[in-house]
Enzyme design. Structure first.
Site, PDB file in Angstrom:
ATOM      1  N   TYR B 121       0.729  -1.239   0.021  1.00 47.23           N
ATOM      2  CA  TYR B 121       0.076   0.029  -0.006  1.00 47.23           C
ATOM      3  C   TYR B 121       0.795   1.267  -0.098  1.00 47.23           C
ATOM      4  CZ  TYR B 121      -4.327  -2.863   0.609  1.00 47.23           C
ATOM      5  OH  TYR B 121      -5.364  -3.599   0.274  1.00 47.23           O
ATOM      6  N   LYS B 168       4.088 -14.597   5.885  1.00 53.30           N
ATOM      7  CA  LYS B 168       4.528 -15.549   4.885  1.00 53.30           C
ATOM      8  C   LYS B 168       5.881 -15.444   4.747  1.00 53.30           C
ATOM      9  CE  LYS B 168       3.772 -18.297   1.279  1.00 53.30           C
ATOM     10  NZ  LYS B 168       3.138 -19.592   1.117  1.00 53.30           N
ATOM     11  N   ASP B 200      -1.286 -18.776   4.064  1.00 46.15           N
ATOM     12  CA  ASP B 200      -2.109 -19.405   3.062  1.00 46.15           C
ATOM     13  C   ASP B 200      -2.805 -20.597   3.978  1.00 46.15           C
ATOM     14  OD1 ASP B 200       0.650 -20.161   3.615  1.00 46.15           O
ATOM     15  OD2 ASP B 200       0.659 -21.519   1.559  1.00 46.15           O
ATOM     16  N   ASP B 224      -6.228  -7.447   4.326  1.00 46.89           N
ATOM     17  CA  ASP B 224      -7.433  -7.169   3.573  1.00 46.89           C
ATOM     18  C   ASP B 224      -8.129  -8.251   3.034  1.00 46.89           C
ATOM     19  OD1 ASP B 224      -8.711  -5.219   1.603  1.00 46.89           O
ATOM     20  OD2 ASP B 224      -7.672  -6.156   0.092  1.00 46.89           O
ATOM     21  N   ASP B 228     -11.765 -10.146   4.468  1.00 48.37           N
ATOM     22  CA  ASP B 228     -13.127 -10.458   3.341  1.00 48.37           C
ATOM     23  C   ASP B 228     -13.401 -11.943   3.499  1.00 48.37           C
ATOM     24  OD1 ASP B 228     -12.843  -7.833   2.774  1.00 48.37           O
ATOM     25  OD2 ASP B 228     -13.469  -8.224   0.600  1.00 48.37           O
TER      26      ASP B 228
HETATM   27  C1  LIG Z   1     -10.774   0.098  -1.792  1.00 46.50           C
HETATM   28  C2  LIG Z   1      -9.387  -0.631  -1.338  1.00 46.50           C
HETATM   29  C3  LIG Z   1      -8.370   0.356  -1.680  1.00 46.50           C
HETATM   30  C4  LIG Z   1      -9.477  -1.057   0.211  1.00 46.50           C
HETATM   31  C5  LIG Z   1      -8.077  -1.671   0.533  1.00 46.50           C
HETATM   32  O1  LIG Z   1      -7.521  -2.645  -0.131  1.00 46.50           O
HETATM   33  O2  LIG Z   1      -7.803  -1.389   1.586  1.00 46.50           O
HETATM   34  C6  LIG Z   1     -10.483  -1.862   0.493  1.00 46.50           C
HETATM   35  O3  LIG Z   1     -10.266  -3.062  -0.036  1.00 46.50           O
HETATM   36  C7  LIG Z   1     -10.901  -2.224   1.809  1.00 46.50           C
HETATM   37  O4  LIG Z   1     -10.380  -3.187   2.371  1.00 46.50           O
HETATM   38  O5  LIG Z   1     -11.070  -1.244   2.722  1.00 46.50           O
HETATM   39  C1  LIG Z   2       5.960 -23.894   0.975  1.00 53.47           C
HETATM   40  C2  LIG Z   2       5.777 -22.744   0.214  1.00 53.47           C
HETATM   41  C3  LIG Z   2       7.039 -22.019  -0.485  1.00 53.47           C
HETATM   42  C4  LIG Z   2       4.862 -23.008  -0.999  1.00 53.47           C
HETATM   43  C5  LIG Z   2       4.416 -21.614  -1.905  1.00 53.47           C
HETATM   44  O1  LIG Z   2       4.368 -20.419  -1.105  1.00 53.47           O
HETATM   45  O2  LIG Z   2       4.287 -21.589  -2.954  1.00 53.47           O
HETATM   46  C6  LIG Z   2       3.404 -23.581  -0.578  1.00 53.47           C
HETATM   47  O3  LIG Z   2       2.682 -22.771   0.363  1.00 53.47           O
HETATM   48  C7  LIG Z   2       2.588 -24.075  -1.725  1.00 53.47           C
HETATM   49  O4  LIG Z   2       1.709 -23.719  -1.919  1.00 53.47           O
HETATM   50  O5  LIG Z   2       3.084 -24.876  -2.430  1.00 53.47           O
END
Ligand SMILES: CC(C)[C@H](C(=O)O)[C@@H](O)C(=O)O
Ligand SMILES: CC(C)[C@H](C(=O)O)[C@@H](O)C(=O)O
Lengths: 327, 327
Positions: B121, B168, B200, B224, B228
């Site tokens: 950002y 991450k 992830d 973000d 959501d």
């Molecule tokens: C509109 C966008 C820039 C914003 C963000 O990414 O922060 C929205 O997704 C949020 O979460 O408020």
């Molecule tokens: C282990 C890690 C580096 C890998 C990635 O981030 O791609 C894993 O999360 C995946 O999705 O295979």
């Protein structure tokens, strides 16, 4: 024609599910594979100082395809270079729910096509002042075009009507702007139907209405998160296979990790790994056999023995034997 | 003491839900607010060329707190600078399910504490060659420490036992490594219980077992997406309030957008906006009134009129009147 398959079980349950997948492949007629095993992961690092020895890299580079199990703490040091070794540009991650299995969203059938060479995965980081660090995220037109082409082709080949292009171009206007514009141009060139979605809003919609999505083309890190999210929808990582596809080579691996908590007990669910082997079959042109393996896994998931992650008490071996029985 | 509250309805349903929240605040005794309205968003941009006019910036800067509705296409041009104007470093996003409402996961009560000043950002992007673009993601020790302190304090103040630090760092070793190390050090300093989670894997676990999570401290973009995702778990964006908290100022907004598809029909769900007003009350020290507003919204969600997004056919006004009735 004999294909050489590199087999890299790695750590933890990788040691259990990889042989299971090899057993399934060996049970197929009309498939002629030569399996060559290589080492990678925590154990070999502890021994040799290297998580991914040069022999293993060479093995994967020279093979027709690679089956990889999982790695523990060293996962990133193993899988990221292995993806490079096979020249992977597309990480293909199907997430589908199976009838009869508990799932948060039982009507999910989505394939994530994740860009696999750039973004934050370029590894360009520095500490530019005390306590101030940067990571340079790279997005190129070439890689964006390639992944979009792969995604649209995949959708067509596999009968998915919906293609969604994920991005965060409202914030990353230059980089994801390029990704989005390039991917849209590919869709338009092909006269294909597609949607675009901000990745945050997409995360919400995937949770609420996964049935609205088919193929989702994503930048690298977004694909990492969104595909794991979808794993949650269909019952967990024990069911998700993946392919890392390069121009002339490819690597197949379950989305799950080495699961140290259950490793060594012989109760790991081999489904994700066996389904990864089915993707390997498709890739080498054995489509019929790939379909047969998928059908067998599906049948076993429906009414066969189940490992504890799916609420049963079967072993890895029980499930593998049941799959082979169904073939 | 009179507090000056800047009110920026913005576009689309922002024009409908923002007055609803103001009505609720006006219905409270013992609260003395002076509301001053400002313009922002697509409509004002079309008119003046600027999505966020200087007067509106000044209004938010000078007010004791700001209520913001939503913006359309210009959302990023409005909300990102507004967050800067109020000096927001923490974006606080509670996601909870309400009894009686359909939810993918009815047992969710999670508060995302999202770092709100840096990461991607920062807006540092360039096209460094034809078709080659970069985005420089910035992570600093100062900002990481500040958000972690805020997160641990928030958890303690609000009775959450679980703090999870999302990252991450296996891929972004330097930047997310710094975020993770710094946040862990804050947890250890405070003798607090906490977990760390790869973002992830966290996405998957949040989908499957949201009841295992309380407060989640996140880098900016991860927050973000994850918040959501959680909106999807509890029934959609119509229910999620948020606070953008600065040192001496703050801005409160629903997580949803301007919803052009239903704007102007008077059927937008005002709950997220009214709950954002409750967070404003807390912030200005009116804890009792904040609790009362939350309780009233909860009661109406349970057995009061419902807008179409929740399966009812009530109007924004019906719901607002019902909330005021409950106070
Ligand atoms: C509109 C966008 C820039 C914003 C963000 O990414 O922060 C929205 O997704 C949020 O979460 O408020
Ligand atoms: C282990 C890690 C580096 C890998 C990635 O981030 O791609 C894993 O999360 C995946 O999705 O295979």
């Amino acid at each position: 024609m004999t294909h050489e398959i590199a087999v890299i079980p790695g750590d933890g349950i990788g040691q259990e599910v990889t042989p299971a997948a090899v057993e399934v492949l060996e049970a197929l007629d009309a498939v002629d594979f030569d399996f060559v095993e290589g080492e990678a992961g925590d154990a070999v690092e502890a021994e040799t100082g290297e998580a991914l020895p040069q022999e293993t890299r060479d093995l994967a580079a020279d093979a027709d395809a690679t089956l990889f199990g999982a790695a523990g703490e060293t996962a990133a040091d193993v899988i990221l270079p292995l993806r490079q070794v096979v020249g992977s540009f597309a990480n293909v991650r199907p997430a589908r729910s199976y009838p009869g299995l508990d799932a948060v969203q039982p009507d999910t059938d989505i394939v994530f096509i994740r860009e696999n060479t750039e973004g934050v995965y370029k590894g360009i980081e520095s500490e530019i002042a005390d306590g101030v660090t940067t990571c340079t995220r790279v997005i190129t037109e070439d890689a964006s075009e390639k992944i979009a082409e792969y995604g649209f082709d995949y959708a067509k080949r596999n009968g998915y009507d919906d293609v969604t292009i994920a991005h965060k171009a409202n914030v990353m206007r230059t980089t994801d702007g390029l990704f989005l514009d390039t991917a849209e141009a590919v869709g338009q060139d092909r006269g294909a139907d597609y949607d675009t979605a901000l990745m945050d809003a997409l995360a919400m919609h995937l949770v609420m209405s996964p049935e609205d999505y088919g193929v989702v083309v994503c930048p690298n890190l977004a694909g990492d998160m969104l595909s794991d999210l979808a794993a949650g929808l269909v019952g967990g990582l024990g069911l998700l296979p993946s392919a890392n596809v390069g121009e002339d080579n490819a690597l197949f691996e379950p989305v799950h990790g080495s699961a140290p908590d259950i490793a060594g007990e012989g109760i790991a669910n081999p489904s994700a790994m066996i389904l990864s082997a089915a993707m390997l079959l498709d890739h080498l042109g054995y489509d019929e056999q790939g379909d047969a393996v998928r059908a067998a896994v599906e049948q076993v998931l429906d009414d066969g023995p189940r490992t504890p992650d799916l609420g049963g008490d079967a072993s890895t071996g029980d499930v593998t034997a049941a799959v082979i029985d169904e073939l």
